[in-house]
Every structure is written in C-alpha cells, then in structure tokens.
Design a protein around this motif. Structure first.
Motif, short mmCIF file in Angstrom:
data_model
loop_
_atom_site.label_atom_id
_atom_site.label_comp_id
_atom_site.label_asym_id
_atom_site.label_seq_id
_atom_site.Cartn_x
_atom_site.Cartn_y
_atom_site.Cartn_z
N THR A 891 0.83 -1.21 0.00
CA THR A 891 0.00 0.00 0.00
C THR A 891 0.86 1.25 0.00
O THR A 891 0.43 2.31 -0.44
CB THR A 891 -0.94 0.03 1.21
OG1 THR A 891 -0.16 -0.17 2.38
CG2 THR A 891 -2.00 -1.03 1.10
N ALA A 892 2.08 1.09 0.46
CA ALA A 892 2.97 2.23 0.45
C ALA A 892 3.35 2.62 -0.97
O ALA A 892 3.84 3.73 -1.21
CB ALA A 892 4.22 1.92 1.26
N LEU A 894 1.33 2.97 -3.41
CA LEU A 894 0.25 3.66 -4.11
C LEU A 894 0.73 5.03 -4.54
O LEU A 894 1.45 5.70 -3.81
CB LEU A 894 -0.97 3.81 -3.20
CG LEU A 894 -1.72 2.52 -2.90
CD1 LEU A 894 -2.75 2.78 -1.82
CD2 LEU A 894 -2.38 2.00 -4.14
N THR A 896 0.96 8.87 -4.99
CA THR A 896 0.70 9.81 -3.90
C THR A 896 -0.71 10.36 -3.93
O THR A 896 -1.32 10.57 -2.89
CB THR A 896 1.68 10.99 -3.96
OG1 THR A 896 1.80 11.38 -5.32
CG2 THR A 896 3.02 10.61 -3.38
N ASP A 897 -1.23 10.58 -5.15
CA ASP A 897 -2.57 11.19 -5.20
C ASP A 897 -3.65 10.21 -4.76
O ASP A 897 -4.79 10.59 -4.53
CB ASP A 897 -2.86 11.74 -6.60
CG ASP A 897 -2.65 10.70 -7.67
OD1 ASP A 897 -3.23 10.83 -8.74
OD2 ASP A 897 -1.91 9.73 -7.39
N LYS A 899 -3.02 7.94 -2.25
CA LYS A 899 -2.66 7.42 -0.93
C LYS A 899 -3.69 7.68 0.14
O LYS A 899 -3.88 6.90 1.06
CB LYS A 899 -1.33 8.02 -0.50
CG LYS A 899 -0.18 7.08 -0.85
CD LYS A 899 1.02 7.32 0.01
CE LYS A 899 2.02 6.25 -0.24
NZ LYS A 899 3.20 6.72 -0.96
N ASP A 900 -4.33 8.85 0.00
CA ASP A 900 -5.22 9.25 1.09
C ASP A 900 -6.61 8.62 1.00
O ASP A 900 -7.41 8.79 1.91
CB ASP A 900 -5.35 10.77 1.10
CG ASP A 900 -4.00 11.40 1.37
OD1 ASP A 900 -3.73 12.47 0.80
OD2 ASP A 900 -3.22 10.80 2.13
N HIS A 903 -8.95 2.52 1.58
CA HIS A 903 -8.68 1.35 0.75
C HIS A 903 -8.85 0.07 1.56
O HIS A 903 -8.86 0.07 2.79
CB HIS A 903 -7.28 1.42 0.16
CG HIS A 903 -6.20 1.43 1.21
ND1 HIS A 903 -5.77 0.29 1.83
CD2 HIS A 903 -5.48 2.46 1.74
CE1 HIS A 903 -4.83 0.61 2.71
NE2 HIS A 903 -4.64 1.92 2.68
N CYS A 920 -5.75 -4.38 -4.57
CA CYS A 920 -6.25 -3.59 -3.47
C CYS A 920 -7.34 -2.71 -4.04
O CYS A 920 -7.26 -2.26 -5.18
CB CYS A 920 -5.08 -2.76 -2.93
SG CYS A 920 -5.56 -1.48 -1.79
N LEU A 922 -9.57 0.71 -3.89
CA LEU A 922 -9.61 2.06 -3.35
C LEU A 922 -10.97 2.66 -3.64
O LEU A 922 -11.49 2.53 -4.74
CB LEU A 922 -8.53 2.93 -4.02
CG LEU A 922 -7.15 2.89 -3.40
CD1 LEU A 922 -6.49 1.57 -3.65
CD2 LEU A 922 -6.32 4.02 -3.93
#
Lengths: 1125, 146
Positions: A891-892, A894, A896-897, A899-900, A903, A920, A922
């Motif tokens: 998941t790290a 992902l 950056t846009d 990431k938040d 998920h 995964c 989202l």
C-alpha cells in the motif's frame, strides 16, 4: 419408474452390506419408538422425550462415545426433532459426523444436517470444507452425498466456492452424478440466479443428455426460466415437442413407466412448459398441435395417472393459441371428468371447467345440471370448487342467484380461511353486478355480518368509497345512501351486541355522513341509537372513535345530550377518544364553527385543502413576534427529547403524528392529510400501527381509507359509460331474475333444478355467452366510480390514491402534488414538484439525459484523478524479501494522489515463480479503483508485462499502467483500473491475464480472477433529514425485511447502524428514538434510502431506491455484515 | 408445488414429516394435528383433496396410515395423488427385501427413496428448499403397506 429407483439404490454398493452390525446398537431407538407408540397422552410423551434428550446430551459430551454410537444418537435426535422437541445440541455433532465418519456415518451425518439446519444457519459454514472435499472424492457415494446436501441446504454466499466443482460434475461419466449436479445448479439458480448466469449453455447440454434422468432434471430449470421470460426460450419449443413426442411414443426405457404409462410426471412437466411457451403466440402454438393431439389420444387408458396427464393437456390446449379441433377434444375430456362417478375425477373436472370458462363459457352451459348437483354435494371440497366456478360465470343476470348460493354456503361454513376468501368474492360480485340498491345494501350487510372482523380491510374501504364518491347522478347516489341509512337504522334498532366491529364502523360512518338525507326521521333518534352503542361493553375503543366522529357530524340541536357525553368521555383512558370528546364539546358550543368545518352534504370534490396552512401565516408571525419558539418538525423535537434522555419516549413519539392533524375529527380531509403529513414516517406511521398505543390514534381515522388513501379498484378498468341510465337493468330482466329466485331449501326434484339452472346460467346463452364473459365486453357495472379528475384541479381529496400510479401525469395534478409535499416539507409547492421529478440534483439523476451527463462527468473525473504516469518502484524502495512483498508494504507503493483514499486490504491474486499479483480496492466517490500490484519475484528483468482485465458487469472508466515494458528484478509495478457499476449485482467477478516475457520471444501468461461486491461500490449519501424525506417519497422501489439487531453493547440501534455504516460505507442521517434513517448511493448514481426501526429483537429495515435491484443488493450485504458481526 | 409430506397414523402420531418450506419447530405439531384432523373428518366417498389454509391437501390412506401432501393451488392434484402411490410402491418393494434390517437403517433408506424420487419427479424437486425426514416404524406401519 420404481425400478429405476431400485436400481439406483443397488448401485450404491457396500453401503447396505455394512449393515449387519447395526441391529444391536439401535435397540434403543426401537425401544423409544415402541414406547412412544404405546403412550396415550401428550404429557407422557413430553416426559419421555425429555428424559431421552438429557440422556443423549450426556452421551454426546462424553469423550468415549464412538462414531457408531454417535450415529445412533443422531438418528434418535432426528426422531425427537420430528416430534417437535428441540435437539439443537446435536447439530454440531451432526456436522462432525459428516466430517469425520466413514461412509455410513457420513451419510447419517449429512442426513441429519439437511434435516436440522436451514439455509441461513451459521453452523453450515463449518460444513463447506467437508462438502468441498467430498465433491472431489473419487468415491461415487461420497460425491453423491455431497451433491445432495448442496442441493438441499447450502449457504448462499458460499456458492462460488463449490460452483466450479459442481459444474465439472456436469460432464461426469455417471448419470446419477450428472443428474444431482443439475439439481444442485437448479437450487443455485433459485436462490442466487446471478451466479449461474454464465452456465446457461451447459443447461442446454443437460437438456440433450443421453440419459433421460438428467434431461428430466434439467426441465426444472427450464420451467423456471421460461416462467420468468418465455420469449427468450421460444427456440427450444421444437426440442420440447420432440421430447414429449418420444415420451408419449414410449421411446423411453421401460423403467420409466408407471403402471405402463410412460414417465407421466415428465409428461406433465413438459405440458406445462409448452403451455407457457405457446401462450398468446400462434406460430409457436402451431408447433405443438400435433403432439397435443397425440397426447390426448394416447391417454385414453383408464387409470388415474392418465387423467392427471389429460387434465394438464386440457389446460395447455386452452392456454395456447386455440385450435378448434383440439378444443373440441379437450371439451369432451372435461365432460368425461365431470360426469364421472369417481369423486376425484369429478373434482378435477370442476377444476378444469373453472379454468376453461374464462375462455369459453358455453362449456359451463353444457354441464349445468351436473354443476347444480355438485352445488348440493355432501362433499365440502366439491361444493367449494363449484362456487369458484360459479364465481367465474357470474353476470348481471344470474348474480342474485349465485350470491345467494354463496351466502348460504358461508352461513354453514366455519372455516376461517374459506370465509375470508369467499366473502371478498361476494363483495366483488355485488359491487360489479348489483341489480338494484336494496339488493346491494342487503348483500353488503350480509357480507359484513358474516365476514365480520375477518374481512380484509379493502372490502369496507371500497364500499364506503363507493358510497362517498357516488356515480354521475346525484339523485341515484342519494337513493343508495338513503337506502343504506334506512337499512342500518333498522339493524341498529334490533339486537346489536353480536354485530362485528367492522360492520358497526361502516354503519356509524354512513349514518354520520348521510343520516340527514332521511328527512322523515328525527335526528334525535339516530343520535340515540349511536349513543346507545357507545354504552355497550362489546364495542371496541376503535369503533367508539368512529361512532363519536359520526355523532360530531350530526348532533345539531342536542347540545345538552352532547355535553353530557363529552363530559363522560373526557375522562376516558383513550387519548383519541378524549380528543374527540374535546372537539365535540367545542363544536356544540359554536355552531358556526361546526357548520364551517363539517358542512352537511357538501360535495366531495369541493373540498380544497390548503396544505401549506398559509391561512395561519398571520397567526404564526404574530406568535413569533410575541416571542414564541419557532416550529420544529416532529423528528427534530423527538431528537431533542432523545438527547434529554429523561424518560421513556415511546408515547411521545407516537402521538406526534396525530397532533399534526388536529382535524382527525373531520374524516373527510384527515386521512389524506395524515398519511402524507406523517411524511418521512409515512412508513413509521404504518409500522407503528402494530406498536401499542399508536394503533388507535391512526387506525380510527385511517382504516376507512386504507393506508395509502383510497385503493384503486379493479373495477376502475371497466369501460366507463357516460349515460348513467345504462347502468340500470332493463326492468323486464330484473323481474325475471327475481322471479327465478331459488327456494331457500333446494329440493331434489328435477323441476326445481331445471329452474335453478335457468337462473344460474342465464346470460350464458349461445349468442351472448362470449360477450358476457369476455372481460373487455362485460356489461357496465352497476356502480361506477366517477372518472378520476385527472385534469381538474379540485381533486385534492381523492387524488392521493393515484400518487403512485403514473408519474407522467403528475405535473397535471399540481394540487395533489403540492398537497402531498407541501404539508410535509414545509416548502413552496412549486419547488417540491421539481424536487419530485428530479430529486435533488446533488444526489441523483433519474432522467436519462442527466444520467448520461453524470456518467461522462465521472469518466472525466476519473481520468483526471488517474492522470499520473505509471509508477515503477525501484528495488531499493522496497525491502528485499524473498516471498512476494507483504501487503502492508504494497500500500505504500500507491501513487501519492491515491494514498489518502480509503482502501481495502491487499489480497494476493495469483503468482507463479516469476511474477506475483496482488490487488487492493480504493474507494473513490465516483468509481472503484482496482489497483493491481505486479511484483517481479526473480533476480532478472521481466519484459513486456501486460495486464488485461475483463468484467462483463462493470465498466472500465480508465486505466493506467497496464503495460510495462520492463520490470526490473525485485521491483513492483502498479496499475489501476477505475471501475463503474451501473446496474447493481450482488457480486461481480472479474478475470484477467498477465502476459510477460522472461526471455525474448517467450511469452508466458498468468491468469487471475477475483470478485468484487456491491459493497465496494456503495458510497455514503450525505443528505439532511428534510432532503431525505423529500427523496423518500419520490422513490418507487420498495423492499422490506427484518434483520438481526446487534444487542451486545449499548444502544442496539446505534450499534447496529454503526456496524452497517462501517461495513457498507453508509451515511447515518438521523437516529430518532427507535428509528434511524440511513442513506447511500451506488457510486455517484442511484441513491438508496434505508429506514430502520427497532421492532422487538429485530431491526425492521425498509429500503427505497429508484433502481429496482439496488435495495436487494444492499439488503443482502447488510445481512451479511450483521451475520459476520 | 409440494410444500410438505406427512405420514401420520390414525392416532395422530407422526411417522414421517418432511417440509420443503421452512416451518418453525413449534408450529409443526399444530399444523400436523390440524392436517390429520382435517383428513380424518373426511368420509370414504368424499374426494381425496381438502383445502387447508393456503394449501391444498392431497391424502391417501393405507390401512391405519395416512400419507398427506400439502401442495399449492396451481398443482395437479391427481398427479400428486398418484405420486403418493408410487412412493408407497417403492417403499413396499424395498421393505419386503430389507425388512429384517433395523429401524434406524430403515429411516435412512426411506430418506434415500425420497431423495431418489426427488431426482426423478418434477414435482418433488420443484420444492427442494427444506427437507425433513423422519422414520417409519418398520414393525407397525410398514406391514400396513401391504
């Protein structure tokens, strides 16, 4: 056929040989059965079983119990359960037995499981692995047992786990396995049609199987499929006809014969399928004429089973496109049945006749004498069926005789179910064909006194509505009403204590409305009769409310009496009665007000309801200026009360809707106002009816009208004739009907019967029969409702019933709509109408065009979101682990846009030595992002990696990074798909492949698949309570169900809703007392509103959505979420 | 569509019950008692079909044992009536060969017969929703089949 069964049984070898040792163990069961047989009282039985159960309990928990003993215990437990005693402590052991036992023990275990557990039982999950194992077993018996149990009890959500295995079995060399596999798939189709959609081609293969047994099993599926959509299977007609031809021609093995009739039940099944296919379809019907003729001819053997086939044949012949020759033969068959001395055949004949008279009434005419004999038959069932037949042939000329017969039957009948059923039919006939007023009122009196409080609510509702709305001519209406008043006064003067409540209510309403029409009668007398009723002990408080509101309408000039009455009732226990008494007192003191509120004899359509209560504006502003608190809607008040948490709030919350409509006394407007004004809790009003104190308040007013205002009637579809006089019978016919009135005691003499026949079958004559019975050409009903005032704007009071009927004409009925919404929403009518059509823009888009727009919007949005380039993660950025990287690391990676975004966990999709794939989910507002991580597990570079994903049910809005030229050693690449769901499916599976090259020119492919659930596509819908209320009314598709309530901690409703919110991303709009409202939507598309109410230990859930399938899907996931909790 | 099958003796003791539709344990006894009462009240010359609530009952009597099938309105009563007989014939055939076997095993066989029939007969499997079987008391009832 029996031979086949036997063969099957002996084909299960080994099983029966292992039997010899069983005799000793089961002595206890033998003893148990024996002693139970000898017992004489239920009490003794109870004691014995209790003892038995406790002995068993001890035995199962002992570690020394062997499998063999366990098997024996299981059999005894089954016996106890069958007698109705709870043996649930053995359930888990039944599963264990199925898991661990040898073949015989397994068998008993499976048997016990299928008897003890139902589909929803949680213990079944423990069985899934066993079933999977046995399905893969090479032992025929084990596979058989597993398939059998799958076809009987299997949890719906575990179907995907076994589906591939069951599918494989369709091509098993043994026919018994194939057959059981087909049946298992049939079961899957019944409980989860979506999941077997992809194997329809295999059903066809099963239909063509060389083994007749497999083919027969596949017919179950086809019958079901064709029932649902006959048009999609017309091409199979030829095959079914051929199969039937072969069966009828005796081409099946002799094993399938039953008393030398070839596969009779199979024939019946095929005939049913054909009748569905040939209905209203000439060209398809033509294909079957020949085989039907053959069937009719072949089935001339003298045996019950051939008659059963003939019956089915006759039904088919009359259902499909008619062919004269066949109809004639079928009619002859029916004749033979009806005339048969065998009582069962006679019954079948009557049943066939009842079916057939809808198409051809002349047939009844041919058998009139037999029908009359059957009417006086000593057998209840025969009589009942005959009445059913008569009901079908009723017309304006024979209605009096037939209704008389039905009422006679009803008077001597004491079966509740039959009474309810038949009384409704009498009421229907009376309304449709009544020759004159006196007969109609008299018949309805009989209906009410016989049916009593068993009557379905719409019978009195329809009756009162008919009286109230009247027909075209006022004179006629008044005559009818006057007659009703007279007749009720006569009834009330007699002995009244035995009259059903429902009848009393009808009478008091009619007297209240129309007593003034009877001028020769002193109104005091009416008042006296009504007050007398009030004093009676047997009168329920609901009826008292009715009586009181009648008195309110007619008390004029008897102030003293009324004041006394009001005084005595104002101390009543019942709040509604108290309120009514209060109103009564006010009116009696202010005759002007009385005249204004309850104008006597005012026409119904004249009432205009100012639903926005604008005439109170002045009063409100004055009050506000004087410092009064602003009005708060009921739910807000309730909420505040809730927060106080001072007292039990139930009574308050329930009485609120009533205080809204202080005009409950004015029966005319209030029902409509009430059902609407309770607004968002249009539901809660209805639901709360069942809950204690509220019942009275609402019922007293509502029941005249039914919960949705007036119910639209079947009769409304009858052609409307403008001339009022056309409704009246020609006098000569009327007289004729009266003359032929049957004797009260039907004599056996032939002459009487002839006479009865002529009166029963009048109007069925050769010339007129077709037109009289054809529904479209039915004679105009005597009582017609006025045409509904679609165009007129003065329809406020009666228009409500149509609010659900057609949306297209809504705009033409501004008044109705503004009335509907205005009062509830406290908004300008104009805005509420626009809200009605489109619902708030922010939440949904019902219109097609708008839908398109939003879809494009969504595309645009998602592509913006995903605008970034493909991300390749260098080896040094992730830790160098030999197994594929664990999910937390992935998941790290992902972008950056993304990431938040919320998920899901990362799950592994597939892997091979060089690549491993994980995914995964989202959750974006407009789409579901499926992120696929492609990890290179090797130390070398992998080239030309390409991911292909396909899913039929979903739409891919955009994708990024699905092609990677070069994936370096130990690195991970990320690609993501934005998926849209337009039509909800409970579960959606996707499949895909990754192709890659480890060496140039050497392409490997790696398939993967996975499932997504609707829950992934559900997004919270943030609305306010007001918006929710608005939206609720505009949504059409309804689903209701009771769900489990989580009671483990704190407030059960809150706990449950929070659990649902967490599992499904719902938005909890509001929680008021024991009710909660929740909203969500499918991505940015269709909304779904949930209304939850605590109902005892369950959560009564009511879902509404513009999309028909969405509530089902959400409900399914709610159930799952709660079950897992 | 078949909703349930019962085997009850004249004393009202259930010998075998099988529900294709989920009926609560507590309600079964009442339903069974009602059904038996309904069937016992009928005379020989009356027809073998009775209405009961939303069901039609098709019953057939073999000595002291009643076999009652609850079906929906749209079912073909006579075909069910014959199906009952077919079922009994199969049992009869079977028990004559295995009558020495012990009672518990017979219950398993009865079940097997019902299941196998379920495969063959459309009407049976049309309703294979919920299934419940119990036992034949081999000593008393099975003799009465013949």
């Amino acid at each position: 056929m029996s031979d086949v069964v036997e063969k099957t049984l002996t084909a299960l070898p080994g099983l029966f040989d292992s039997q010899t040792g069983a005799a000793k163990i089961t002595n206890r069961l033998r003893q148990l059965i024996k002693s139970i047989t000898e017992l004489t009282s239920k009490h003794e039985e109870e004691n014995l079983i209790k003892k038995e159960l406790s002995a068993m309990k001890e035995q199962v928990s002992s570690p020394n119990t062997t499998m063999k003993q366990m098997r024996e215990i299981m059999v005894r437990a089954m016996y106890c359960e069958m007698l109705g005693y709870d043996a649930s402590f053995t359930y888990i052991h039944a599963i264990k037995l199925a898991q661990q036992g040898s073949v015989l023990e397994k068998r008993v275990g499976y048997l016990a499981v299928s008897l003890f557990l139902n589909e929803g039982h949680e213990l079944l999950l423990l069985l899934v692995n066993t079933v999977l194992k046995d399905l893969q077993s090479t032992n025929l018996i084990e596979a058989c047992m597993a398939l059998t149990v799958v076809a009987q009890v299997f949890p719906k959500d575990m179907i995907p786990a076994v589906l591939p295995l069951v599918e494989d079995k369709l091509s098993h060399p043994k026919e018994i396995i194939r057959r059981k596999a087909v049946l298992a798939l049939y079961k899957f189709y019944l409980i989860a049609p979506n999941q077997v959609q992809h194997i329809h081609a295999k059903f066809r293969k099963a239909l063509c199987d060389k083994d007749p047994g497999v083919m027969t099993s596949s017919l179950h599926i086809y019958l079901q499929l064709i029932r649902e959509s006959p048009d999609s299977y017309k091409d199979l007609t030829g095959s079914f006809v051929t199969i039937l031809k072969q069966v009828v021609g005796g081409k099946l093995p002799v094993d399938f014969n039953y008393h030398s009739v070839p596969a009779p039940w199979l024939q019946i099944q095929l005939l049913r399928i054909l009748s569905l296919l040939g209905k209203e379809d000439q060209s398809t019907s033509e294909l079957m004429y020949e085989v039907l003729d053959e069937s009719l001819r072949r089935a001339e053997m003298n045996h019950n089973i051939t008659y059963a086939i003939l019956f089915e044949c006759v039904k088919t012949v009359y259902t499909i496109h008619p062919k004269a020759e066949l109809l004639e033969k079928a009619a002859r068959c029916i004749g033979n049945f009806v005339l048969s001395p065998k009582i069962n055949l006679k019954y079948l004949g009557l049943k066939a006749l009842t079916y057939v008279v809808q198409h051809d009434a002349k047939l009844a005419l041919q058998h009139q004498m037999t029908i009359i004999e059957c009417l006086d038959h000593s057998d209840f069932t025969i009589k009942r069926e005959t009445l059913e037949l008569l009901f079908r042939i009723t017309n304006a000329q024979n209605v009096t005789v037939i209704v008389e017969k039905m009422l006679n039957f009803l008077r001597s009948c004491n079966d509740e179910h039959t009474i309810i059923h038949l009384v409704g039919k009498v009421a229907e006939l009376a309304e449709k064909f009544a020759p004159d007023n006196s007969w109609f009122i008299q018949t309805m009196n009989d209906v009410f006194s016989i049916g009593g409080d068993l009557l379905q609510q719409d019978v009195p509702n329809n009756f009162l509505r008919l009286l109230a709305e009247g027909s075209e001519s006022k004179e006629e209406d008044d005559q009818l009403r006057l007659y009703a008043v007279d007749s009720y006064l006569t009834v009330l003067k007699g002995h009244t204590s035995h009259l059903p409540q429902c009848f009393l209510q009808v009478m008091s309403w009619v007297l209240g409305e129309y007593a003034h029409l009877q001028e020769s009668m002193d109104q005091r007398e009416v008042t006296r009769l009504l007050t007398q009723l009030l004093d009676q002990r047997s009168v329920s408080s609901e009826t008292r409310v009715w009586i009181l509101s009648a008195l309110t309408k007619i008390f004029e000039g008897q102030t003293d009496l009324i004041l006394d009455l009001a005084e005595s009732l104002s101390s009543s226990q019942d709040t509604v009665l108290r309120q009514q008494a209060q109103e009564l007192r006010h009116f009696s003191q202010d005759s002007q007000l009385h005249e204004w509120v309850l104008p006597r004899g005012a026409p119904w359509d004249g009432i205009e309801v100012d639903s926005s209560l604008s005439f109170l504006d002045g009063f409100v502003s004055e009050a506000l200026a004087a410092g009064a608190a602003p009005y708060k809607p009921p739910h807000q008040r309730q909420e505040e009360l809730c927060e106080d948490r001072a007292l039990n709030l139930e009574p308050y919350s329930f009485s609120l809707p009533v205080s809204l409509s202080s005009c409950s006394i004015t029966d005319r407007q209030s029902p409509t106002l009430l059902s609407v004004s309770s607004g968002l809790s249009g539901n809660s009003t209805e639901l709360s009816q069942k809950a204690g104190s509220s019942t009275l308040i609402l019922e007293g007013v509502k029941r005249v009208w039914g919960k949705d205002g007036y119910l639209p009637q079947k009769e409304a579809t009858a052609p409307l004739v403008d001339e009022p006089s056309a409704a009246v019978q020609p006098p000569s016919q009327q007289e004729a009907a009266e003359r032929t009135e049957p004797q009260p005691e039907p004599s056996t003499q032939n002459q009487d019967k002839q006479q009865l026949a002529s009166s029963l079958f009048v109007g069925l004559g050769v010339g007129s029969s077709m037109s009289l019975l054809g529904k479209s050409e039915a004679p105009p009903p005597r009582f017609r409702k006025k045409p509904r005032p679609h165009e007129s704007s003065s329809s406020s009071s009666s228009g409500t019933s149509e609010r659900s009927s057609d949306s297209s004409s809504r705009s033409s009925r501004n008044t109705t709509d503004s009335f509907l919404y205005g009062s509830l929403l406290e908004e300008e009518p104009a805005t509420s109408i626009s809200a009605f059509d489109h619902t708030p823009k922010s939440t949904t888009a019902n219109g097609l065009a708008q839908n398109k727009d939003t879809k494009e919007d969504r595309h645009a949005n998602t592509s913006q979101i995903l605008g970034g380039d493909m991300v390749i993660v260098r080896p040094n950025t992730i830790q160098d682990k030999h197994p594929p990287p664990v999910s937390s690391d992935l998941t790290a990676l992902l972008p950056t846009d993304l990431k938040d975004l919320p998920h899901s966990d990362v799950i592994s999709l597939t892997s091979d030595p060089s690549l491993s794939l994980s995914s995964c989910r989202l959750f974006r507002d407009e789409a579901l992002l499926l992120v696929i991580f492609i990890s290179n597990c090797t130390e070398t570079v992998i080239k030309d990696v390409a991911v292909q994903l396909s899913c039929e049910e979903l739409e891919t809005a955009s994708l990024r990074g699905n092609v990677v030229d070069c994936l370096e050693a130990r690195s991970t690449s990320v690609c993501h798909y934005a998926l849209l769901m337009d039509d909800p499916h409970t579960n959606v599976s996707f499949t895909g492949t990754v192709s890659y090259q480890t060496q140039p020119g050497h392409t490997n492919t790696l398939p993967f698949s996975g499932t997504l659930s609707t829950a992934d596509f559900i997004r919270p819908l943030v609305v306010t309570t007001e918006e929710y209320g608005k939206l609720w009314l505009s949504l059409s598709h309804d689903v209701k169900q009771n769900l489990k309530l989580l009671t483990d901690a704190g407030d059960p409703l809150r706990t449950t809703l929070n659990a649902l919110k967490d599992a499904l991303k719902l938005h909890v709009v509001d929680i008021i007392g024991s009710e909660g409202i929740v909203a969500c939507r499918l991505l940015s598309g269709a909304p779904c509103l949930l209304h939850c109410r605590v109902n005892g230990a369950a959560l009564a859930m009511w879902l509404r959505s513009p999309h028909p399938a969405l509530p089902d899907c959400i409900l399914y996931h709610c159930q799952r979420a709660l079950a897992q909790h | 569509m078949i909703k349930f099958i019962l085997m009850v003796n004249k004393q009202g003791q259930t010998r075998l019950s099988k529900y294709y539709e989920q009926v609560e344990l507590g309600k079964r006894a009442a339903l069974e008692a009602d059904v038996v009462r309904g069937c016992l009240a009928r005379r020989k010359e009356e027809c073998s079909f009775v209405e009961y609530k939303d069901y039609k009952l098709v019953y057939r009597q073999y000595a002291a044992l009643f076999i009652v099938v609850g079906i929906t309105e749209n079912e073909n009563e006579l075909s069910i009536y014959e199906l009952v007989h077919n079922f009994v014939e199969v049992l009869d055939k079977y028990f004559s060969r295995v009558s020495e076997l012990d009672v518990s095993f017979i219950s398993v066989i009865t079940h097997e017969v019902l299941l196998t029939k379920l495969d063959y007969d459309c009407v049976f499997s049309d309703a294979c929703i919920y299934m419940r079987v119990s036992f034949l008391n081999a000593q008393s009832d099975h003799v009465q089949f013949r």
